[in-house]
Design a protein around this motif. Structure first.
Motif, PDB file in Angstrom:
ATOM      1  N   ARG A 105      10.830   3.523  -3.303  1.00 51.58           N
ATOM      2  CA  ARG A 105      10.999   2.320  -3.909  1.00 51.58           C
ATOM      3  C   ARG A 105      11.707   2.298  -5.199  1.00 51.58           C
ATOM      4  O   ARG A 105      11.417   3.102  -6.111  1.00 51.58           O
ATOM      5  CB  ARG A 105       9.550   1.651  -4.180  1.00 51.58           C
ATOM      6  CG  ARG A 105       9.682   0.090  -4.607  1.00 51.58           C
ATOM      7  CD  ARG A 105       8.237  -0.279  -4.843  1.00 51.58           C
ATOM      8  NE  ARG A 105       7.391   0.533  -5.412  1.00 51.58           N
ATOM      9  CZ  ARG A 105       5.927   0.226  -5.633  1.00 51.58           C
ATOM     10  NH1 ARG A 105       5.424  -0.875  -4.830  1.00 51.58           N
ATOM     11  NH2 ARG A 105       5.161   0.823  -6.400  1.00 51.58           N
ATOM     12  N   VAL A 106      12.789   1.666  -5.408  1.00 58.57           N
ATOM     13  CA  VAL A 106      13.708   1.622  -6.598  1.00 58.57           C
ATOM     14  C   VAL A 106      13.776   0.205  -7.447  1.00 58.57           C
ATOM     15  O   VAL A 106      13.456  -0.715  -6.646  1.00 58.57           O
ATOM     16  CB  VAL A 106      15.114   1.991  -6.363  1.00 58.57           C
ATOM     17  CG1 VAL A 106      15.036   3.564  -5.675  1.00 58.57           C
ATOM     18  CG2 VAL A 106      15.715   1.091  -5.298  1.00 58.57           C
ATOM     19  N   TRP A 107      14.090   0.197  -8.679  1.00 57.11           N
ATOM     20  CA  TRP A 107      14.261  -1.056  -9.383  1.00 57.11           C
ATOM     21  C   TRP A 107      15.560  -1.321  -9.761  1.00 57.11           C
ATOM     22  O   TRP A 107      16.194  -0.596 -10.555  1.00 57.11           O
ATOM     23  CB  TRP A 107      13.311  -1.070 -10.401  1.00 57.11           C
ATOM     24  CG  TRP A 107      11.693  -0.918 -10.223  1.00 57.11           C
ATOM     25  CD1 TRP A 107      10.951   0.234  -9.833  1.00 57.11           C
ATOM     26  CD2 TRP A 107      10.739  -1.659  -9.957  1.00 57.11           C
ATOM     27  NE1 TRP A 107       9.689  -0.033  -9.405  1.00 57.11           N
ATOM     28  CE2 TRP A 107       9.771  -1.345  -9.552  1.00 57.11           C
ATOM     29  CE3 TRP A 107      10.652  -3.267  -9.967  1.00 57.11           C
ATOM     30  CZ2 TRP A 107       8.320  -2.225  -9.482  1.00 57.11           C
ATOM     31  CZ3 TRP A 107       9.697  -4.147  -9.744  1.00 57.11           C
ATOM     32  CH2 TRP A 107       8.485  -3.444  -9.598  1.00 57.11           C
ATOM     33  N   LEU A 108      16.225  -2.292  -9.128  1.00 61.70           N
ATOM     34  CA  LEU A 108      17.414  -2.428  -9.489  1.00 61.70           C
ATOM     35  C   LEU A 108      17.437  -3.720 -10.720  1.00 61.70           C
ATOM     36  O   LEU A 108      18.480  -3.616 -11.511  1.00 61.70           O
ATOM     37  CB  LEU A 108      18.398  -3.480  -8.450  1.00 61.70           C
ATOM     38  CG  LEU A 108      18.325  -2.860  -7.073  1.00 61.70           C
ATOM     39  CD1 LEU A 108      19.334  -3.638  -5.916  1.00 61.70           C
ATOM     40  CD2 LEU A 108      19.308  -1.517  -7.153  1.00 61.70           C
ATOM     41  N   LEU A 167       0.877  -1.148   0.094  1.00 65.12           N
ATOM     42  CA  LEU A 167       0.030  -0.123  -0.036  1.00 65.12           C
ATOM     43  C   LEU A 167       0.891   1.369   0.004  1.00 65.12           C
ATOM     44  O   LEU A 167       0.295   2.268  -0.169  1.00 65.12           O
ATOM     45  CB  LEU A 167      -0.948   0.229   1.210  1.00 65.12           C
ATOM     46  CG  LEU A 167      -1.883  -1.046   1.400  1.00 65.12           C
ATOM     47  CD1 LEU A 167      -2.695  -1.162   2.592  1.00 65.12           C
ATOM     48  CD2 LEU A 167      -2.900  -1.158   0.137  1.00 65.12           C
ATOM     49  N   ALA A 168       2.269   1.184   0.304  1.00 65.49           N
ATOM     50  CA  ALA A 168       2.941   2.473   0.263  1.00 65.49           C
ATOM     51  C   ALA A 168       4.198   2.104  -0.505  1.00 65.49           C
ATOM     52  O   ALA A 168       4.750   0.830  -0.588  1.00 65.49           O
ATOM     53  CB  ALA A 168       3.172   2.694   1.730  1.00 65.49           C
ATOM     54  N   ASP A 169       4.849   3.250  -1.083  1.00 65.64           N
ATOM     55  CA  ASP A 169       6.238   2.948  -1.713  1.00 65.64           C
ATOM     56  C   ASP A 169       7.229   4.015  -1.342  1.00 65.64           C
ATOM     57  O   ASP A 169       8.246   3.906  -1.884  1.00 65.64           O
ATOM     58  CB  ASP A 169       5.732   2.933  -3.160  1.00 65.64           C
ATOM     59  CG  ASP A 169       5.148   4.236  -3.689  1.00 65.64           C
ATOM     60  OD1 ASP A 169       4.936   5.282  -2.983  1.00 65.64           O
ATOM     61  OD2 ASP A 169       4.891   4.378  -5.069  1.00 65.64           O
ATOM     62  N   TYR A 181      13.538  -1.251  -1.558  1.00 62.21           N
ATOM     63  CA  TYR A 181      13.490   0.213  -0.831  1.00 62.21           C
ATOM     64  C   TYR A 181      14.645   0.790  -0.441  1.00 62.21           C
ATOM     65  O   TYR A 181      15.425   0.205   0.514  1.00 62.21           O
ATOM     66  CB  TYR A 181      12.455  -0.104   0.441  1.00 62.21           C
ATOM     67  CG  TYR A 181      11.071   0.068  -0.176  1.00 62.21           C
ATOM     68  CD1 TYR A 181      10.095   1.095  -0.108  1.00 62.21           C
ATOM     69  CD2 TYR A 181      10.422  -1.413  -0.443  1.00 62.21           C
ATOM     70  CE1 TYR A 181       9.072   1.028  -0.984  1.00 62.21           C
ATOM     71  CE2 TYR A 181       9.138  -1.497  -0.942  1.00 62.21           C
ATOM     72  CZ  TYR A 181       8.443  -0.496  -1.175  1.00 62.21           C
ATOM     73  OH  TYR A 181       7.151  -0.717  -1.593  1.00 62.21           O
ATOM     74  N   LEU A 182      14.892   1.907  -0.923  1.00 62.82           N
ATOM     75  CA  LEU A 182      16.215   2.547  -0.687  1.00 62.82           C
ATOM     76  C   LEU A 182      15.801   3.803   0.435  1.00 62.82           C
ATOM     77  O   LEU A 182      14.934   4.595   0.328  1.00 62.82           O
ATOM     78  CB  LEU A 182      16.805   3.577  -1.975  1.00 62.82           C
ATOM     79  CG  LEU A 182      18.063   4.332  -1.596  1.00 62.82           C
ATOM     80  CD1 LEU A 182      19.266   3.298  -1.449  1.00 62.82           C
ATOM     81  CD2 LEU A 182      18.414   5.359  -2.728  1.00 62.82           C
TER      82      LEU A 182
END
Length: 680
Positions: free
Chosen positions: A96-99, A70-72, A106-107
């Motif tokens: 929220r990041v995408w490697l 529900l949260a990013d 999450y960073l």
């Protein structure tokens, strides 16, 4: 790219960062800055639940929402729990990041806020100190920036400028400055001055503002500079009104009399100094009057000092009404005033003196109490009587004293002979006191002889003084001076002691003689007079009946009740009491009946004209008849001729004394006379 392979990338960042697995919510990578912030090695973070590092409910709820999808992201301040269990303030951002397309992470980035919070705390402390300083100062303070926007002010500023509460709440600087301009008396000059100050940001200046409220403000303006840059300006406002009022009060106290508000001696001196310079140029004259209220002591003694102060105020107002505006009335103390009549001659001074006498002679009415006062005035003229204020005052005082001597209620101009007489009195007073110290006084004794058979009835002790420089000084000369100065008490006590001593000598020798001693009014009024008489006769061992006290009529009319009590106390000692110089005072027959008096002495003034003077015959005859009716004995003084003696004997006067029998004699000479007199 996997989280494990992100180590170099994370360590290249200046902030503390870590990566959190969105499924397990565990830390999968962290850089060295993060490790140092928390206090653990980077490897210790692997698989560590991120919630263990958070302390706020907000973070807990966020990670729960992350787990539920529900949260990013989140950005706010939070608390980070360190390895030692201490929570430190941080600003944290979670994104929220995408490697890679399949694995989001999450960073978490953290910024340590401890130094910022410390700086903020220091700033708050300094602001609190600044506010306290602004409020503690007695000056009003207004701080504006370079654009003229109000930054700070204190309550004293609000009070001085009488700024309404609603204006402060509106925080409208334009309205505030308009209000200040409207408060100034010269608003145009005020605006012009502000414009000049605004044109020079570094100007420092001080000026004075007059407000319509009556306040006088000192304005000090200083630039507010930091690192060489002008940040704004500080205006401070100091209220000079109270200081000026206090200065006026101090000047009033320095130059005026506190009670009456009249000029004092200092201010009088300044005005006379100006008049003296003018008189030296143009040859003008002026007068100085010394005014002393008559019988003012009676007012204080009977009605109290507060009432007396009101009388002084009323008297000063009356005197002022008789003077011109150019004249000066000064109170120099007590009931004494000095009037300086500018450019007045003797005729003008006489007119003013009569006006003052008339004004103060009118009845006073205070608190329904009616009384009369009056005054005595001495006048000195410049330049005839003196060329300095001190000399003129001294001369006027001397002239006033002569008025007092001659009955009060009048005025008199100074005459040079007055100072000669005054100096003579001063020398006489000094010589009289030295005579007492050196034992130069002596007593002579004048016999009192029975008219019927020539027997000795008693003697009157008479004081004598022979001075090496002054010669034989008559009692008529030094006794009034002694009464005036109060030294008569010392003389009277000495006479009492010496007369009692001699009476004891005669008593011991077997020839007792009644010795009469004159008592002055001042001596009689002493609170311990009866005790002194008792001590004198008791210590010496004298039969009290051999001492007679001669009292003047003036003694008997003062405070009748106290006088009567004191006379009865003396009579109780066994001494006899006589009224001396009867007929020259104001005795009341009603009182005379009450007094324990045994003898009346007819004054020589009524005996000298006998038997030829009809008036003297009537007075003496009436006195003897009255005394016989009151069962009092009578002694006639100053009998010098056989005709006088025969006339008195025909009226059945009991005794006489005078040169017909003998003058006053020294004790050894009296002993010779005693042997020749008939014995009873």
């Amino acid at each position: 790219m996997t989280p494990e392979s992100c180590g170099p990338l994370l360590n290249a960042m200046i902030e503390a960062v870590c990566l959190v697995d969105p499924t397990t919510l565990r830390i999968c990578a962290a850089n060295q800055v993060f490790a140092s912030l928390v206090g653990l090695a980077p490897v210790d973070f692997l698989n560590k639940p991120v919630v263990e590092m958070t302390s706020s409910p907000e973070d807990l709820f966020f990670w729960e929402d992350v787990a539920a999808g529900l949260a990013d992201n989140i950005l706010s301040e939070s608390l980070l729990r360190c390895a030692d269990g201490v929570a430190i303030p941080v600003e944290r951002k979670v994104s929220r990041v995408w490697l890679n397309p399949q694995e989001p992470v999450y960073l978490v980035g953290l910024r340590d806020l401890r130094q910022q919070r410390h700086a903020e705390a220091q700033l708050e402390t300094r602001m609190a100190e600044l506010r306290a300083t602004l409020e503690s100062t007695g000056d009003g303070v207004l701080v504006v920036d370079v654009a003229g926007v109000v930054r700070h002010y204190n309550r004293r500023f609000v009070e001085l400028w009488n700024i309404p509460t609603d204006l402060l709440e509106s925080r409208d600087d334009t309205v505030l400055f308009a209000h200040m301009t409207a408060c100034v008396q010269d608003d145009a000059a005020y605006r012009d001055r502000l414009s000049v100050i605004a044109e020079d940001p570094k100007m420092e200046c001080t000026d004075v503002l007059l407000l319509r409220s009556g306040r006088m403000l000192e304005r000090v303006t200083l630039p507010q500079i930091s690192r060489g840059t002008v940040l704004g300006r500080v205006f401070s406002f100091r209220d000079l009104t109270e200081r000026l009022d206090a200065q006026k009060r101090i000047e009033a106290l320095a130059y005026t009399d506190v009670l009456t508000g009249l000029p004092n001696r200092l201010l009088l001196g300044q005005r006379v100094a100006v008049a003296l310079r003018a008189a030296q140029r143009n040859g003008s004259t002026f007068a100085v009057m010394f005014i002393d209220l008559d019988r003012f002591k009676n007012i204080n003694d009977s009605l109290g000092h507060a009432f007396g102060d009101r009388v002084l105020i009323e008297a000063s107002l009356r005197i002022q009404q008789t003077l011109r505006e150019v004249d000066t009335l000064c109170r120099v103390g007590g009931d004494e005033f000095i009037a300086f009549l500018q450019e007045a001659d003797a005729f003008g001074a006489e007119i003013v003196a009569r006006r003052i006498l008339e004004k103060l002679g009118q009845a006073f009415v205070l608190d329904a109490v009616n009384f009369s006062l009056g005054c005595s005035i001495g006048v000195a003229m410049y330049p005839e009587d003196g060329r300095t204020l001190d000399t003129l005052i001294q001369c006027a005082d001397t002239a006033m004293f002569r008025v007092k001597e001659r009955g009060r209620g009048n005025f008199r101009f100074y005459q040079p002979q007055m100072n000669v007489d005054l100096l003579s009195r001063v020398k006489m007073d000094h010589a009289m006191r030295l005579a007492m110290e050196q034992g130069l006084f002596r007593l002579h004794y004048q016999p009192q002889i029975a008219l019927c058979d020539g027997r000795l009835l008693g003697v009157e002790a008479l004081i004598r003084w022979r001075d090496a420089e002054l010669g034989n000084v008559s009692p008529a000369t030094f006794i009034p001076l002694a009464e005036e100065s109060g030294f008569i008490i010392t003389i009277g006590n000495w006479v009492m002691g010496e007369a009692v001593r001699q009476a004891v000598v005669w008593q011991t020798a077997g020839r007792p003689v009644v010795v009469s001693v004159n008592v002055s009014a001042l001596q009689f009024q002493q609170g311990d007079f009866v005790e002194r008489v008792a001590s004198a006769i008791g210590d010496a061992g004298l039969d009290p009946s051999l001492l007679e006290l001669e009292l003047t009529e003036s003694i008997l009319i003062k405070d009748i009740n106290e006088t009567l009590a004191r006379l009865h106390a003396l009579a109780a000692l066994g001494v006899s009491l006589a009224i001396d110089d009867f007929g020259t005072g104001y005795s009341s027959l009603a009182y005379l009946k009450k007094f324990p008096i045994s003898k009346l002495k007819i004054d020589r003034a009524f005996v000298m004209g006998l038997p030829a003077d009809e008036g003297d015959r009537a007075i003496v005859g009436a006195t003897i008849a009255m005394a016989q009716a009151l069962k009092l004995s009578v002694v006639a003084e100053g009998v010098e001729t056989d005709a006088q003696r025969d006339f008195l004997q025909g009226l059945h006067c009991e005794a006489f004394q005078g040169f017909l029998c003998s003058p006053g004699l020294a004790a050894e000479d009296f002993d010779k006379l005693y042997a020749t007199l008939p014995k009873s």
